[in-house]
Design a protein around this motif. Structure first.
Motif, PDB file in Angstrom:
ATOM      1  N   LEU A  53     -16.988  -9.612   0.019  1.00 50.90           N
ATOM      2  CA  LEU A  53     -17.637 -10.841   0.457  1.00 50.90           C
ATOM      3  C   LEU A  53     -18.151 -11.623  -0.746  1.00 50.90           C
ATOM      4  O   LEU A  53     -18.020 -12.847  -0.832  1.00 50.90           O
ATOM      5  N   GLN A  54     -18.692 -10.860  -1.670  1.00 42.48           N
ATOM      6  CA  GLN A  54     -19.229 -11.451  -2.882  1.00 42.48           C
ATOM      7  C   GLN A  54     -18.140 -12.202  -3.649  1.00 42.48           C
ATOM      8  O   GLN A  54     -18.370 -13.297  -4.163  1.00 42.48           O
ATOM      9  N   VAL A  55     -16.967 -11.611  -3.684  1.00 45.12           N
ATOM     10  CA  VAL A  55     -15.842 -12.228  -4.396  1.00 45.12           C
ATOM     11  C   VAL A  55     -15.473 -13.547  -3.731  1.00 45.12           C
ATOM     12  O   VAL A  55     -15.284 -14.569  -4.403  1.00 45.12           O
TER      13      VAL A  55
ATOM     14  N   LEU B 280     -17.388 -15.434  -1.781  1.00 46.79           N
ATOM     15  CA  LEU B 280     -18.461 -16.411  -1.952  1.00 46.79           C
ATOM     16  C   LEU B 280     -18.482 -16.961  -3.375  1.00 46.79           C
ATOM     17  O   LEU B 280     -18.735 -18.136  -3.617  1.00 46.79           O
ATOM     18  N   HIS B 281     -18.164 -16.074  -4.310  1.00 47.96           N
ATOM     19  CA  HIS B 281     -18.148 -16.483  -5.714  1.00 47.96           C
ATOM     20  C   HIS B 281     -17.058 -17.507  -5.960  1.00 47.96           C
ATOM     21  O   HIS B 281     -17.264 -18.538  -6.602  1.00 47.96           O
TER      22      HIS B 281
ATOM     23  N   ARG C   4     -18.037 -20.799  -4.583  1.00 47.75           N
ATOM     24  CA  ARG C   4     -19.013 -21.515  -5.380  1.00 47.75           C
ATOM     25  C   ARG C   4     -18.413 -22.019  -6.697  1.00 47.75           C
ATOM     26  O   ARG C   4     -18.730 -23.105  -7.181  1.00 47.75           O
ATOM     27  N   GLU C   5     -17.557 -21.208  -7.290  1.00 46.25           N
ATOM     28  CA  GLU C   5     -16.893 -21.619  -8.526  1.00 46.25           C
ATOM     29  C   GLU C   5     -16.079 -22.886  -8.300  1.00 46.25           C
ATOM     30  O   GLU C   5     -16.113 -23.825  -9.093  1.00 46.25           O
TER      31      GLU C   5
END
Lengths: 722, 104
Positions: free
Chosen positions: B52-54, B56-57, B60-61
């Motif tokens: 999930l973090q990937v 979301l990252h 955002r990037e």
């Protein structure tokens, strides 16, 4: 029956004193319950008092006391649980039990450690009276609404509580196999997760991100019936590395504050918070650690645990404040508890005695001519004087107790007496915190009791008569105490019919106390009721009206160097006002000299001083402003040798409205002196009430003005006859 | 900037801590040349915080660099996981509940 050993006797003495106090509490509590049957606090206090009494009795193996008290405790326990309602019948059944316990306690005080057969019988009768109440717990249905629910902490049906969880997992938690989303899922099984906000702030930009490091944080709003500790346990393995905070949601603050307020008091804020459920043990431990770290190495006082908890966002400020309030309440209550200490009166007397002598010793150094120019020595001496004065004051203050306890004791008297008389009377006590000498408090009890009974009997009318006169059927008896110019005043005020001036006068004339047709002021007329053998009551009741009482009151009050006055308005009420010195140990005196001897006359008796007019040496009266003033020559009264001074003085004293002069050689002014009682050898002396030691080391006798004046007429008659 | 064809990345595997580094690298690479990125999530077999973090990252990037990244075909696994974190609709653009200063 057996007598007690010396050692046990001493401890038992303490028990008896404590038991008497507890019994007073019990009695007060029962009477208060009668007025306000719904007062939970009173019921609790009552139960505690009985319980404590039983416990202490058990320590001394007073089985008969324990057995009896146990039944009373059981009944009160039922009341406390709400299984038994408070009724006048209950109070009337329990009150005599308290009396019985008191009787047993007094028996113990007299060395009787087992019940006497009569006590056993009386006890059985009383317990029989309690039996109907005891069966109530099974037979009687519980009154609706009075059954307290199980405490919120333990009951199975806990209400749902909203929590704000702030979850920041350790950076390595993903690598360690701890998946935050799994925790979120699990939270969903505990209750309802009403809101989750994902915090991506920690995500680094661009290539800075390590996909195996946990960057996400979650703010979770969870509504659950699980206690906080249980929620906390979910995060047990990630708590160390991360930052897991569980705070009651803002809208829950009120309910926590309420819960804290309903908790029993505790010394530690932490305990209160944990018990309320707002904070867990682990959080307290963490806060304590932070507290320690912060205060380590600093000389300044440590940060308060409450502050740490708020700063760490463990719990909200209002909750901490509520807990602090609870703690403060505890501290105050404890402080209050230690405000009264039991002191052996004889030790206290000795202290006061010693301090009195210290005053003397110090004064004698002051009397030596101070070396000229030794200003420093003088200053030091005045400092000593100030300190000694302070010590004396504080030592005297040890004896001072509030009079409230004595006044409140009349609740019971009023209840019983007004029942007997078929009157309705409410007692109002005001100024109970006015302090006075313990010895005085004890000795004023009986005179006050007489006054109270007198007011109940003669003052307050029966309800029908009151209603007829347009008054409320329920009379009011007010006991009021206050300090007034170095004395304490106790008033017994009733709103009854007032004193009947004409009837008093008629009665007095009939008894030959006043000449028929004499003109007397109201005060003088009212004062007649204190004459021995005077009673106007037409019917002699068991309460008063036997003509003993009021004169005893007057004598007792006078013996305490006090006075008593009466204000009365027909139909409106009567105020009996006892005025007493604050303490028996010190008097303001007037120092006079006769030859080599010194005497002290109580200053409050002295009205003026005049010069003795020239005249024959054996006359015993003089004219003072056109009136004859009889006087007593102290020189001849005490057989003091030597020639009288050339210019003698007369100290005019007033006693019971009668003025008398005392002829002395010299007037030496006002002194405040510590009264030292005369030894038993001199107990038969009736013109001297005590002695004191003067600054120059000499002994001065304190004159007892009452007997002195009263005895003078007697002596004169004997002298003339002889 | 020319309308270069979008990079398509299909996740046909678990998107967890095991594969996170790999997908992170691919997403970063795809975002680097300016072309829009399409991520197909139909084949995701598992999604954890790391995955999930990937995602979301990447999202955002893209925002930071002015690129576009689109997540398509979210399957049940993905939707379930997003629901747990109350991130429903965040990836497919129907909602924005992710907090953070850089989201403004």
């Amino acid at each position: 029956m057996m007598s007690l050993g010396e050692d046990l006797g001493q401890a038992l003495g303490t028990f008896v004193i404590e038991a008497r106090e507890l019994l007073q509490d019990i009695e007060d509590g029962l009477i208060a319950l009668e007025d306000d049957p719904a007062a939970d606090e009173t019921v609790n206090a009552l139960f505690r008092a009985v319980h404590t009494l039983k416990g202490s009795a058990g320590l001394f193996g007073l089985d008969h006391l324990v057995e009896f008290t146990h039944v009373v405790e059981t009944v009160l326990g039922l009341v406390r649980e709400g299984a038994l309602g408070v009724s006048p019948g209950l109070v009337s059944a329990v009150l005599p039990c308290a009396d019985h316990i008191a009787a047993i306690v007094e028996g113990v005080a007299a060395g009787q450690t087992q019940a006497s057969p009569s006590q056993v019988r009386a006890g059985e009768d009383l317990l029989a009276g309690l039996r109907p109440f005891l069966s109530a717990d099974t037979a009687q249905t519980r009154p609706a609404g009075s059954v307290p629910g199980p405490p919120a902490e333990t009951g199975p049906a806990r209400p749902d509580v909203a929590w704000e969880l702030s979850l920041r997992f350790g950076p390595d938690s993903l690598r360690n196999g701890m998946d935050p989303l799994a925790f979120l899922r699990y939270l969903g099984t505990m209750g309802s997760v009403t809101r989750v906000t994902t915090d991506v702030d920690a995500l680094p930009e661009a290539d800075g991100m390590d996909p195996e490091t946990c960057y996400l944080g979650f703010e979770v709003h969870l509504v659950t019936d699980a206690p906080k500790a249980e929620i906390e346990n979910v995060f047990e393995f990630v708590r160390e590395d991360g930052d897991i905070r569980i705070v009651a949601a803002d809208d829950q603050t009120d309910s926590y504050v309420q819960r804290i307020q309903s908790l029993p008091e505790s010394e530690r804020v932490g305990d209160i918070l944990v018990r309320s459920g707002a904070v867990t043990e682990a959080e307290i431990a963490r806060a304590l650690r932070i507290q320690q770290e912060r205060s380590a190495g600093y000389a300044e006082p440590p940060v308060r645990i409450g502050e740490v908890l708020v700063e760490e966002n463990i719990v909200g400020q209002p909750i901490v404040e509520a807990a602090l309030g609870k703690q403060r309440g505890t501290v105050e209550a404890r402080f209050h508890d230690t405000q009264t200490i039991r002191i052996d009166a004889s030790r206290l007397d000795k202290l006061i005695d010693l301090v009195g002598e210290l005053v003397v010793a110090q004064a004698s150094t002051g009397m030596r001519p101070a070396a000229a120019g030794q200003g420093g020595a003088l200053q030091a001496e005045s400092e000593v004087m100030r300190l000694v004065d302070e010590v004396r004051h504080s030592a005297l203050a040890l004896r001072m107790v509030p009079i409230g306890t004595t006044l409140r004791r009349f609740e019971r008297v009023i209840r019983d007496v007004s029942m007997d008389l078929g009157k309705e009377v409410a007692l109002v006590v005001t100024g109970g915190d006015a302090e006075m000498d313990k010895a005085l408090v004890e000795r004023i009890g009986d005179p006050l009791l007489h006054l109270v009974r007198n007011s109940l009997d003669h003052g307050i009318e029966p309800p029908e008569e009151r209603v007829r006169r347009g008054k409320r059927a329920r009379g009011t008896l007010r006991l009021n105490a206050f300090h007034d110019a170095g004395s304490v005043v106790i008033e017994v005020i009733d709103d009854g019919r007032g004193l009947d001036r004409e009837r008093i006068l008629a009665k007095a004339a009939e008894r030959g106390l006043v000449a028929p047709g004499a003109v007397l002021s109201d005060q003088d007329v009212y004062g007649l009721i204190f004459e021995p053998g005077f009673s106007t009551a037409e019917s002699v009741s068991s309460i008063s009206g036997r003509g003993v009482g009021m004169d005893v009151v007057h004598r007792s009050v006078t013996e305490l160097r006090g006075s008593i006055e009466i204000d009365s308005t027909p139909g409106v009420g009567t105020t009996m006002r006892i005025r007493l010195p604050l303490t028996l140990a010190i008097i303001d005196g007037f120092l006079v000299g006769v030859g080599e001897s010194s005497f002290i006359i109580p200053l409050d008796r002295v009205t003026e001083c005049v010069e003795l007019p020239a005249g024959p040496a054996d006359r015993d009266c003089m004219y003072l402003r056109g009136e004859v003033l009889p006087f007593i020559r102290l020189r001849s009264l005490f057989d003091i040798p030597g020639e009288p001074a050339r210019r003698q003085s007369v100290v005019v004293i007033e006693q019971s409205g009668q003025r008398t002069g005392l002829v002395v050689d010299s007037l030496m002014g006002e002194v405040q002196t510590v009264i030292k009682p005369l030894g038993p050898l001199f107990s038969s002396l009736n013109c001297v009430s005590g002695s004191t030691i003067l600054g120059n080391g000499e002994v001065a006798l304190i004159l007892d003005v009452g007997p002195l004046v009263a005895g003078h007429g007697e002596r004169e008659r004997l002298r003339v006859a002889g | 900037m020319t309308a270069s064809p979008p990079h398509r990345i299909a996740v046909d595997d678990e998107l967890t801590i095991i594969t996170a580094a790999e997908y992170n690298r691919r997403l970063a690479a795809a975002l680097s040349d300016g072309a829009p990125v399409e991520v197909c999530l139909a084949g995701v077999t598992d999604l954890d915080t790391a995955g999930l973090q990937v995602l979301l990252h990447a999202r955002r990037e893209a925002h930071r660099l002015g690129r576009t990244v689109t997540f398509r075909d979210l399957n049940e696994v993905v939707r379930d996981t997003l629901a747990v974190a109350h991130l429903d609709g965040v990836l497919d653009g129907t909602a924005q509940t992710v907090t953070g200063r850089s989201e403004a």
